[in-house]
Design a protein around this motif. Structure first.
Motif, PDB file in Angstrom:
ATOM      1  N   SER A  76       0.821  -1.208   0.000  1.00 19.50           N
ATOM      2  CA  SER A  76       0.000   0.000   0.000  1.00 19.50           C
ATOM      3  C   SER A  76       0.855   1.258   0.000  1.00 19.50           C
ATOM      4  O   SER A  76       0.436   2.294  -0.495  1.00 19.50           O
ATOM      5  N   GLN A  77       2.077   1.199   0.540  1.00 20.56           N
ATOM      6  CA  GLN A  77       2.945   2.375   0.564  1.00 20.56           C
ATOM      7  C   GLN A  77       3.560   2.640  -0.802  1.00 20.56           C
ATOM      8  O   GLN A  77       3.797   3.780  -1.159  1.00 20.56           O
ATOM      9  N   THR A  78       3.823   1.609  -1.570  1.00 19.03           N
ATOM     10  CA  THR A  78       4.449   1.814  -2.873  1.00 19.03           C
ATOM     11  C   THR A  78       3.466   2.414  -3.875  1.00 19.03           C
ATOM     12  O   THR A  78       3.878   3.061  -4.818  1.00 19.03           O
ATOM     13  N   ALA A  79       2.186   2.240  -3.678  1.00 20.97           N
ATOM     14  CA  ALA A  79       1.208   2.772  -4.610  1.00 20.97           C
ATOM     15  C   ALA A  79       1.050   4.282  -4.452  1.00 20.97           C
ATOM     16  O   ALA A  79       0.540   4.946  -5.345  1.00 20.97           O
ATOM     17  N   SER A  80       1.488   4.871  -3.336  1.00 18.15           N
ATOM     18  CA  SER A  80       1.307   6.294  -3.116  1.00 18.15           C
ATOM     19  C   SER A  80       2.394   7.132  -3.780  1.00 18.15           C
ATOM     20  O   SER A  80       2.252   8.345  -3.874  1.00 18.15           O
ATOM     21  N   HIS A  81       3.491   6.512  -4.236  1.00 14.07           N
ATOM     22  CA  HIS A  81       4.560   7.257  -4.886  1.00 14.07           C
ATOM     23  C   HIS A  81       4.160   7.623  -6.313  1.00 14.07           C
ATOM     24  O   HIS A  81       3.333   6.973  -6.938  1.00 14.07           O
ATOM     25  N   ALA A  82       4.803   8.680  -6.813  1.00 16.45           N
ATOM     26  CA  ALA A  82       4.523   9.109  -8.181  1.00 16.45           C
ATOM     27  C   ALA A  82       5.080   8.074  -9.161  1.00 16.45           C
ATOM     28  O   ALA A  82       6.136   7.500  -8.925  1.00 16.45           O
ATOM     29  N   PRO A  83       4.394   7.849 -10.260  1.00 11.31           N
ATOM     30  CA  PRO A  83       4.886   6.866 -11.230  1.00 11.31           C
ATOM     31  C   PRO A  83       6.135   7.383 -11.946  1.00 11.31           C
ATOM     32  O   PRO A  83       6.332   8.585 -12.103  1.00 11.31           O
ATOM     33  N   VAL A  84       6.948   6.465 -12.411  1.00  9.23           N
ATOM     34  CA  VAL A  84       8.144   6.826 -13.159  1.00  9.23           C
ATOM     35  C   VAL A  84       7.747   7.019 -14.612  1.00  9.23           C
ATOM     36  O   VAL A  84       7.127   6.145 -15.217  1.00  9.23           O
ATOM     37  N   LYS A  85       8.101   8.187 -15.161  1.00  9.69           N
ATOM     38  CA  LYS A  85       7.732   8.478 -16.542  1.00  9.69           C
ATOM     39  C   LYS A  85       8.934   8.272 -17.449  1.00  9.69           C
ATOM     40  O   LYS A  85      10.079   8.468 -17.051  1.00  9.69           O
ATOM     41  N   ALA A  86       8.657   7.890 -18.667  1.00 13.53           N
ATOM     42  CA  ALA A  86       9.711   7.645 -19.637  1.00 13.53           C
ATOM     43  C   ALA A  86      10.322   8.957 -20.089  1.00 13.53           C
ATOM     44  O   ALA A  86       9.641   9.970 -20.233  1.00 13.53           O
ATOM     45  N   GLY A  87      11.627   8.925 -20.336  1.00 20.34           N
ATOM     46  CA  GLY A  87      12.334  10.111 -20.820  1.00 20.34           C
ATOM     47  C   GLY A  87      12.353  10.143 -22.329  1.00 20.34           C
ATOM     48  O   GLY A  87      11.539   9.523 -23.015  1.00 20.34           O
ATOM     49  N   LYS A  88      13.331  10.881 -22.871  1.00 19.39           N
ATOM     50  CA  LYS A  88      13.458  10.980 -24.311  1.00 19.39           C
ATOM     51  C   LYS A  88      14.008   9.670 -24.878  1.00 19.39           C
ATOM     52  O   LYS A  88      14.791   8.991 -24.229  1.00 19.39           O
ATOM     53  N   PRO A  89      13.642   9.325 -26.113  1.00 22.48           N
ATOM     54  CA  PRO A  89      14.169   8.105 -26.720  1.00 22.48           C
ATOM     55  C   PRO A  89      15.673   8.221 -26.979  1.00 22.48           C
ATOM     56  O   PRO A  89      16.175   9.285 -27.286  1.00 22.48           O
ATOM     57  N   VAL A  90      16.376   7.112 -26.870  1.00 18.56           N
ATOM     58  CA  VAL A  90      17.815   7.079 -27.056  1.00 18.56           C
ATOM     59  C   VAL A  90      18.124   6.042 -28.128  1.00 18.56           C
ATOM     60  O   VAL A  90      17.558   4.954 -28.138  1.00 18.56           O
ATOM     61  N   VAL A  91      19.043   6.393 -29.035  1.00 17.10           N
ATOM     62  CA  VAL A  91      19.471   5.467 -30.077  1.00 17.10           C
ATOM     63  C   VAL A  91      20.879   5.007 -29.730  1.00 17.10           C
ATOM     64  O   VAL A  91      21.782   5.811 -29.548  1.00 17.10           O
ATOM     65  N   VAL A  92      21.074   3.699 -29.639  1.00 13.37           N
ATOM     66  CA  VAL A  92      22.379   3.141 -29.318  1.00 13.37           C
ATOM     67  C   VAL A  92      22.837   2.319 -30.512  1.00 13.37           C
ATOM     68  O   VAL A  92      22.133   1.416 -30.961  1.00 13.37           O
ATOM     69  N   THR A  93      24.009   2.662 -31.032  1.00 14.19           N
ATOM     70  CA  THR A  93      24.562   1.907 -32.154  1.00 14.19           C
ATOM     71  C   THR A  93      26.011   1.556 -31.873  1.00 14.19           C
ATOM     72  O   THR A  93      26.676   2.193 -31.063  1.00 14.19           O
ATOM     73  N   SER A  94      26.478   0.535 -32.535  1.00  6.96           N
ATOM     74  CA  SER A  94      27.896   0.180 -32.445  1.00  6.96           C
ATOM     75  C   SER A  94      28.320  -0.400 -33.787  1.00  6.96           C
ATOM     76  O   SER A  94      27.540  -1.045 -34.473  1.00  6.96           O
ATOM     77  N   SER A  95      29.564  -0.170 -34.139  1.00  9.20           N
ATOM     78  CA  SER A  95      30.075  -0.703 -35.406  1.00  9.20           C
ATOM     79  C   SER A  95      31.333  -1.510 -35.133  1.00  9.20           C
ATOM     80  O   SER A  95      32.392  -1.235 -35.685  1.00  9.20           O
ATOM     81  N   ASN A  96      31.229  -2.502 -34.279  1.00 12.73           N
ATOM     82  CA  ASN A  96      32.361  -3.342 -33.973  1.00 12.73           C
ATOM     83  C   ASN A  96      32.587  -4.426 -35.009  1.00 12.73           C
ATOM     84  O   ASN A  96      33.661  -4.992 -35.084  1.00 12.73           O
ATOM     85  N   GLY A  97      31.592  -4.711 -35.809  1.00 13.60           N
ATOM     86  CA  GLY A  97      31.717  -5.773 -36.802  1.00 13.60           C
ATOM     87  C   GLY A  97      32.438  -5.284 -38.051  1.00 13.60           C
ATOM     88  O   GLY A  97      32.547  -4.078 -38.320  1.00 13.60           O
ATOM     89  N   SER A  98      32.935  -6.208 -38.843  1.00 13.63           N
ATOM     90  CA  SER A  98      33.613  -5.832 -40.094  1.00 13.63           C
ATOM     91  C   SER A  98      32.570  -5.713 -41.200  1.00 13.63           C
ATOM     92  O   SER A  98      31.626  -6.481 -41.257  1.00 13.63           O
ATOM     93  N   MET A  99      32.800  -4.763 -42.077  1.00 11.32           N
ATOM     94  CA  MET A  99      31.862  -4.512 -43.158  1.00 11.32           C
ATOM     95  C   MET A  99      32.343  -5.228 -44.418  1.00 11.32           C
ATOM     96  O   MET A  99      33.495  -5.083 -44.805  1.00 11.32           O
ATOM     97  N   VAL A 100      31.474  -5.990 -45.020  1.00 11.31           N
ATOM     98  CA  VAL A 100      31.829  -6.720 -46.243  1.00 11.31           C
ATOM     99  C   VAL A 100      31.143  -6.042 -47.407  1.00 11.31           C
ATOM    100  O   VAL A 100      29.933  -5.855 -47.382  1.00 11.31           O
ATOM    101  N   ARG A 101      31.962  -5.705 -48.436  1.00 14.80           N
ATOM    102  CA  ARG A 101      31.376  -5.016 -49.595  1.00 14.80           C
ATOM    103  C   ARG A 101      31.410  -5.881 -50.804  1.00 14.80           C
ATOM    104  O   ARG A 101      32.233  -6.606 -51.133  1.00 14.80           O
TER     105      ARG A 101
END
Length: 66
Positions: free
Chosen positions: A41-66
């Motif tokens: 019952s105590q946890t329901a009285s807290h404010a809900p957590v809202k989502a922030g701005k979207p984040v894009v995560v990329t990595s280029s650790n792989g080798s590129m084949v052309r």
């Protein structure tokens, strides 16, 4: 005393079923008694957590084949 379940008579089967039923009830009762009674019952009285701005995560650790 019957040493094989195949040659056991009706009363032996009944004893096995009764013992299994009692064991199941005991395990269930232990599980119900052992659970924690958390007060949510105590946890329901807290404010809900809202989502922030979207984040894009990329990595280029792989080798590129052309």
């Amino acid at each position: 005393m019957n040493h094989s379940i195949h040659s056991a008579d009706r009363s032996t089967h009944l004893k096995i079923v009764v013992v299994a039923l009692i064991a199941g009830i005991a395990v269930t009762a232990f599980g119900i008694a052992a659970r924690t009674n958390a007060d949510y019952s105590q946890t329901a009285s807290h404010a809900p957590v809202k989502a922030g701005k979207p984040v894009v995560v990329t990595s280029s650790n792989g080798s590129m084949v052309r």
